[in-house]
Design a protein around this motif. Structure first.
Motif, short mmCIF file in Angstrom:
data_model
loop_
_atom_site.label_atom_id
_atom_site.label_comp_id
_atom_site.label_asym_id
_atom_site.label_seq_id
_atom_site.Cartn_x
_atom_site.Cartn_y
_atom_site.Cartn_z
N MET A 1 33.76 10.36 -34.57
CA MET A 1 33.16 9.27 -33.78
C MET A 1 33.87 7.95 -34.08
SD MET A 1 29.06 10.07 -34.00
CE MET A 1 29.04 10.98 -35.54
N ASN A 2 33.83 7.03 -33.13
CA ASN A 2 34.31 5.69 -33.39
C ASN A 2 33.13 4.72 -33.39
OD1 ASN A 2 33.79 5.39 -30.65
ND2 ASN A 2 35.92 5.04 -30.06
N TRP A 3 33.41 3.45 -33.61
CA TRP A 3 32.32 2.48 -33.70
C TRP A 3 32.80 1.12 -33.21
CZ3 TRP A 3 32.14 -1.95 -36.86
CH2 TRP A 3 33.23 -2.11 -37.73
N GLY A 4 31.85 0.24 -32.96
CA GLY A 4 32.20 -1.11 -32.52
C GLY A 4 31.07 -2.08 -32.74
N VAL A 5 31.31 -3.32 -32.35
CA VAL A 5 30.36 -4.41 -32.53
C VAL A 5 30.08 -5.06 -31.18
CG1 VAL A 5 30.05 -6.73 -33.52
CG2 VAL A 5 31.05 -4.89 -34.90
N VAL A 6 28.81 -5.33 -30.92
CA VAL A 6 28.42 -6.16 -29.78
C VAL A 6 27.46 -7.22 -30.31
CG1 VAL A 6 27.43 -6.27 -27.47
CG2 VAL A 6 28.58 -4.17 -28.22
N THR A 7 27.90 -8.46 -30.29
CA THR A 7 27.14 -9.55 -30.88
C THR A 7 27.06 -10.73 -29.91
OG1 THR A 7 27.08 -11.13 -32.74
CG2 THR A 7 29.25 -10.40 -32.01
N ASN A 8 26.03 -11.53 -30.06
CA ASN A 8 25.96 -12.79 -29.30
C ASN A 8 26.67 -13.93 -30.02
OD1 ASN A 8 24.58 -11.66 -27.18
ND2 ASN A 8 22.62 -12.67 -27.58
N ALA B 1 19.14 -4.64 -24.22
CA ALA B 1 20.51 -4.54 -23.70
C ALA B 1 21.00 -3.11 -23.73
CB ALA B 1 21.44 -5.44 -24.52
N GLY B 2 20.77 -2.43 -24.84
CA GLY B 2 21.19 -1.04 -24.95
C GLY B 2 20.50 -0.14 -23.95
N ARG B 3 19.19 -0.32 -23.81
CA ARG B 3 18.43 0.51 -22.86
C ARG B 3 18.88 0.25 -21.43
NH1 ARG B 3 12.49 -0.95 -23.53
NH2 ARG B 3 12.29 0.51 -21.78
N HIS B 4 19.07 -1.02 -21.07
CA HIS B 4 19.49 -1.34 -19.70
C HIS B 4 20.89 -0.81 -19.39
CE1 HIS B 4 16.46 -4.92 -19.62
NE2 HIS B 4 15.89 -3.78 -19.31
N ALA B 5 21.69 -0.64 -20.44
CA ALA B 5 23.04 -0.10 -20.24
C ALA B 5 23.05 1.43 -20.20
CB ALA B 5 23.96 -0.59 -21.36
N GLY B 6 21.92 2.05 -20.54
CA GLY B 6 21.85 3.50 -20.53
C GLY B 6 22.22 4.16 -21.84
N PRO C 1 23.01 -6.23 -19.94
CA PRO C 1 23.80 -5.05 -20.33
C PRO C 1 25.31 -5.21 -20.23
CG PRO C 1 22.82 -4.71 -18.16
CD PRO C 1 22.24 -5.99 -18.70
N GLU C 2 25.80 -6.31 -19.62
CA GLU C 2 27.25 -6.44 -19.40
C GLU C 2 28.08 -6.29 -20.67
OE1 GLU C 2 30.64 -9.31 -17.33
OE2 GLU C 2 28.63 -10.11 -17.69
N PRO C 3 27.74 -6.98 -21.79
CA PRO C 3 28.57 -6.78 -22.99
C PRO C 3 28.53 -5.36 -23.52
CG PRO C 3 26.63 -8.12 -23.49
CD PRO C 3 26.70 -7.99 -22.01
N ALA D 1 30.82 -12.60 -19.18
CA ALA D 1 30.03 -13.71 -18.62
C ALA D 1 28.61 -13.77 -19.17
CB ALA D 1 29.98 -13.58 -17.10
N ASN D 2 28.03 -12.62 -19.49
CA ASN D 2 26.63 -12.57 -19.93
C ASN D 2 26.51 -12.11 -21.37
OD1 ASN D 2 25.04 -13.05 -17.31
ND2 ASN D 2 26.49 -11.46 -16.70
N ARG D 3 25.42 -12.51 -22.02
CA ARG D 3 25.14 -12.10 -23.39
C ARG D 3 23.92 -11.18 -23.39
NH1 ARG D 3 24.78 -16.66 -27.67
NH2 ARG D 3 22.74 -16.97 -26.68
N LYS D 4 23.71 -10.47 -24.49
CA LYS D 4 22.48 -9.70 -24.64
C LYS D 4 21.28 -10.64 -24.46
CE LYS D 4 23.67 -8.66 -28.81
NZ LYS D 4 23.63 -8.18 -30.21
#
Length: 221
Positions: free
Chosen positions: A105-112, A176-181, A147-149, A141-144
């Motif tokens: 698996m890989n991993w990443g960061v999504v932060t405001n 954000a996670g839920r709205h992104a699926g 879902p865009e980020p 353009a959008n933050r949490k």
């Protein structure tokens, strides 16, 4: 059931314990302004809500109030100068990242957090393996809680939303996670104050330590 390929993390309060340095910066500002420093225990639960929330906590001012913008900008300068004095990856995160790599698996960061803070902080933390993606508050353009980020992170990490798990310590993370699926987990070890009700955020689970992510992934297979 779709197998998780990518685990994404919020930064402050989930991947890294940034509260000591954020609290230090706020207290430097309070003292500069002739006010009394706050106890760390008072500041920590507010850290995930960003610079504006910390200025409000320290000074009782809200966006639009006189002096708010000046105080916020000065706070950011002080924080930038003290970005990684005591900030560390949470206990268990380094071992978790290594295990994710071993399991393919890989991993990443999504932060405001804005990129001018996120990028140097990640460079100083030097997580191993390196993240497949880092999405900051101004990357798109959008933050949490939008879902865009999250969707941008999926593309960068090479996974579909249903192949991603997002772990965060604030309601906007789960939304954000839920709205992104994506699947979502609440990091109870993060910066959650006593007035919040994470059990009502609609996450797929809650964890008390980073290593529990692996237990959850096994159960979700």
């Amino acid at each position: 059931m779709t197998k998780i390929r990518t685990v994404l993390f919020d930064l402050d309060g989930t991947l890294a314990d940034t509260a000591p340095d954020l609290a230090h910066a706020l207290n430097l500002l309070l003292v500069e302004e002739g006010k009394t420093a706050l106890l760390y225990e008072t500041i920590r639960p507010e850290v995930s809500h960003g610079a504006s929330a910390l200025v409000t906590l320290g000074f009782g001012k809200k966006p639009g109030d006189a002096d708010f913008d000046r105080l916020r900008q000065r706070f950011l300068v002080l924080y930038t100068e003290n970005l990684c004095r005591h900030t560390r990856l949470f206990d268990g995160i380094p071992a978790l990242l290594q295990t994710l790599k071993k399991q393919g698996m890989n991993w990443g960061v999504v932060t405001n957090k804005p990129a001018f803070l996120t990028d140097p902080l990640m460079a100083q933390l030097r997580p191993d393996p390196a993240p497949a993606c880092v999405v900051s508050g101004d990357t798109v353009a959008n933050r949490k809680p939008h879902p865009e980020p999250m969707l941008h992170a999926c593309t960068a990490a090479g996974s579909r939303p249903e192949q991603c798990l997002y772990v965060g310590d604030a309601e906007r993370d789960i939304l954000a996670g839920r709205h992104a699926g994506m699947k979502t987990l609440v990091a109870l070890f993060g910066y959650i104050n006593g007035h919040e009700t994470p059990e009502r955020w609609g996450a797929d689970g809650m964890i008390r330590a980073p290593g529990e992510i692996l237990d959850w992934l096994k159960q979700d297979e």
